[in-house]
Design an enzyme around this catalytic site. Structure first.
Site, PDB file in Angstrom:
ATOM      1  CB  ILE A   1     -50.831  25.997  13.356  1.00 21.45           C
ATOM      2  CG1 ILE A   1     -49.503  26.633  13.795  1.00 21.45           C
ATOM      3  CG2 ILE A   1     -51.795  27.081  12.871  1.00 21.45           C
ATOM      4  CD1 ILE A   1     -48.729  27.305  12.688  1.00 21.45           C
TER       5      ILE A   1
ATOM      6  CB  CYS B   1     -53.033  31.358   7.353  1.00 25.43           C
ATOM      7  SG  CYS B   1     -54.365  32.540   7.100  1.00 25.43           S
TER       8      CYS B   1
ATOM      9  CD  GLU C   1     -45.406  34.548   0.556  1.00 27.86           C
ATOM     10  OE1 GLU C   1     -44.542  34.848   1.414  1.00 27.86           O
ATOM     11  OE2 GLU C   1     -46.471  33.986   0.848  1.00 27.86           O
TER      12      GLU C   1
ATOM     13  CG  HIS D   1     -46.134  35.273   4.830  1.00 25.02           C
ATOM     14  ND1 HIS D   1     -45.423  34.447   4.006  1.00 25.02           N
ATOM     15  CD2 HIS D   1     -46.274  34.576   5.990  1.00 25.02           C
ATOM     16  CE1 HIS D   1     -45.139  33.314   4.627  1.00 25.02           C
ATOM     17  NE2 HIS D   1     -45.650  33.368   5.836  1.00 25.02           N
TER      18      HIS D   1
ATOM     19  N   GLY E   1     -49.418  36.033   9.028  1.00 27.15           N
ATOM     20  CA  GLY E   1     -49.774  35.007  10.006  1.00 27.15           C
ATOM     21  C   GLY E   1     -49.090  35.158  11.338  1.00 27.15           C
TER      22      GLY E   1
END
Length: 531
Positions: free
Chosen positions: A153, A231, A262, A280, A282
């Site tokens: 990524i 992210c 979370e 969240h 992403g």
């Protein structure tokens, strides 16, 4: 007919893949949130397909009497108890590359949003205000972007940043100079990145090495008016320390898609000026969700119908026929890689693997993958036998394989040598007739060391008293030694010791060994084996 439970939301096309392959499907997309009901019925299924809502805990896995495979549509497997699944013989699969582009694009979107204060300007304008002078942004063109983690990524983000005409520096201990040149990034140490970057984006997994990588101490080193984007994973940044820096004006803004806790219903970052937060998202694009859903359906179907294993976290990608014969050697390869990975703290340029005797005629691609996965797992716990070679290639690591006929005492053995800018390191091992792996050589010194979960490795000059120091120090600190092996290259030369302890040896005990002045190196090692 195999039976699969889908307990989270997957697309209709993914459900149809199972049916078209002749697999019975029970599609209950809201069941993952009902732990009790899920536990009641899980014993009826051969496969469980999930996203992030379903928690495959040890308690749930204990109830899964017939479960053979868990498929996670996505990369993160934090919601699956992998040791529990492995112990029960359940394959855990993920889809490691299905949402890379989506996550990278989200990071770039968040960077632009915080640069131009778009969310706050949007809310103000919707409220009927026209506060043109209030929302003064900054250009990204010509600014320096610091990328922490230049893997799959991170490298996509770097490519997109070049398109925005940004200067890019990257911190990644496993990024080689050759790979850095290939992706057009300047490789720097972390402190240099913190002091130079106008924007910082994180793209590393959450490990012991990366947890709080942006700690309060490191946040104090940041260039004034920097903007932070995360992210990747919650826990990489000290949220309270960052909130303090934003409030004091030392950091100009932040954009967070992930949080230490979370679902994030509260965070020190909430309601601060120029802080953009998303829940969240992403991987939340229709393309990414469809890709990972289709991939996991195909992978699970292949395994349930043919025994083929793809993208497994806890199992090599080999055919069913090969698994029984190769299993012990795959385990050994993973341990050899794990040893090298734990011992190496600098970028690896090349990995050379030698297969001798009977093992040289096996599926070397699978053995290579197991070994490379063992090396890479130190920095990326999500790595598996399919993704490991890809990740190594992304970092510019060269992998070479040699095989030869039986050349010594052992029926077969595996030897791995890694090269960095400053040294070579090697370790060899074999599998005994009882199916158990052994280390048989480290640094060219012959040994015979059983592999245990908790081990300590030392190097020293070959002088009298080393055994006594090790034994006394361990005994005085309540450490029981299960197995102990010594080796040396020649008399009065270099010597090594590797011991297997019943419990993890604390850093305090290791430091006491170092403080004796008898050892050149003292290192605790951990291996994924049963106690």
């Amino acid at each position: 007919m195999p039976k699969v439970l889908i307990s989270d939301a997957l697309s209709d096309a993914a459900v149809q893949i199972f049916r078209d392959r002749g697999i019975e499907v029970d599609f209950q997309p809201k069941l993952g949130k009902d732990k009790e009901k899920l536990a009641e019925i899980i014993g009826n299924y051969d496969g469980l397909a999930i996203r992030s809502a379903t928690k495959a805990t040890e308690k749930l896995i204990e109830r899964a009497a017939n479960l053979k495979v868990i498929g996670r549509a996505g990369i993160g497997v934090d919601n699956v108890d992998i040791p529990a699944a492995s112990k029960k013989g359940i394959i855990v699969m993920n889809t490691p590359f299905g949402n890379s582009i989506t996550t990278a694009e989200h990071a770039i979107s968040m960077l632009m949003a915080v640069a131009r204060q778009i969310p706050e300007a949007n809310a103000s304008t919707h409220a009927g205000k026209w506060e043109k002078s209030r929302f003064m942004g900054v250009e990204v063109t010509g600014k320096t972007l610091g990328v922490i983690g230049a893997g799959n990524i991170g490298s996509i983000v770097i490519d997109r940043a070049h398109g925005l005409k940004m200067k890019v520096v990257a911190y990644d201990p496993f990024l080689s100079e050759e790979r850095a040149t290939e992706i057009g990034v300047e490789k720097v140490e972390l402190d240099a990145l913190l002091g130079r970057a106008d924007f910082i984006t994180l793209h590393v997994p959450l490990t012991d090495q990366t947890r709080n990588i942006l700690s309060k101490e490191n946040i104090a080193k940041l260039k004034p008016n920097v903007r932070i984007v995360n992210c990747a994973r919650g826990g990489l940044v000290d949220e309270a320390a960052l909130a303090e820096a934003i409030t004091e004006g030392r950091v100009a803004g932040a954009a967070f898609d992930v949080f230490a806790e979370e679902p994030a219903t509260a965070s020190p970052l909430f309601n601060l000026p120029n802080v953009v937060v998303t829940p969240h998202l992403g991987a939340a694009t229709s393309e990414a969700q469809e890709n990972v859903a289709l991939q996991v359906a195909e992978q699970m179907s292949d395994y349930l119908l043919t025994g083929a294993v793809t993208n497994a976290i806890n199992m090599p990608s080999i055919s069913a026929e090969e698994a029984k014969i190769m299993g012990p050697w795959i385990g050994l390869s993973g341990h050899l890689g794990n040893f090298i990975g734990q011992m190496t703290d600098e970028p690896i340029k090349s990995i050379n693997i030698l297969y001798d005797g009977v093992v040289s005629e096996m599926n070397l691609a699978a053995l290579n993958s197991a070994l490379v996965a063992g090396i890479m797992r130190k920095v990326n716990p999500d790595v598996n036998m399919v993704s490991a070679p890809v990740i190594a290639k992304e970092r510019g690591i060269q992998i070479a394989t040699t095989k030869q006929d039986q050349s010594g005492t052992f029926e077969g053995y595996v030897k791995v040598t890694v090269t960095t800018d400053t040294r070579e390191r090697s370790v060899a091992g074999t599998v005994f007739s009882d199916g158990k792996p052994r280390f048989i050589q480290i640094k060219g010194i012959n040994i015979d060391a059983e592999i245990g979960r908790h081990m300590v490795y030392t190097t020293n000059k070959d002088v009298p008293g080393i055994i006594g120091v090790l034994g006394t120090t361990m005994g005085e600190n309540g450490v029981n030694i299960a197995n102990f092996t010594l080796g040396r290259n020649d008399r009065a030369g270099e010597a090594i010791a590797i011991l297997y302890a019943d419990e993890a040896v604390s850093e305090d005990v290791l430091q006491k060994l170092r403080d004796t002045g008898k050892f050149q190196q003292v290192k605790a090692l951990t291996f994924d084996v049963e106690d």
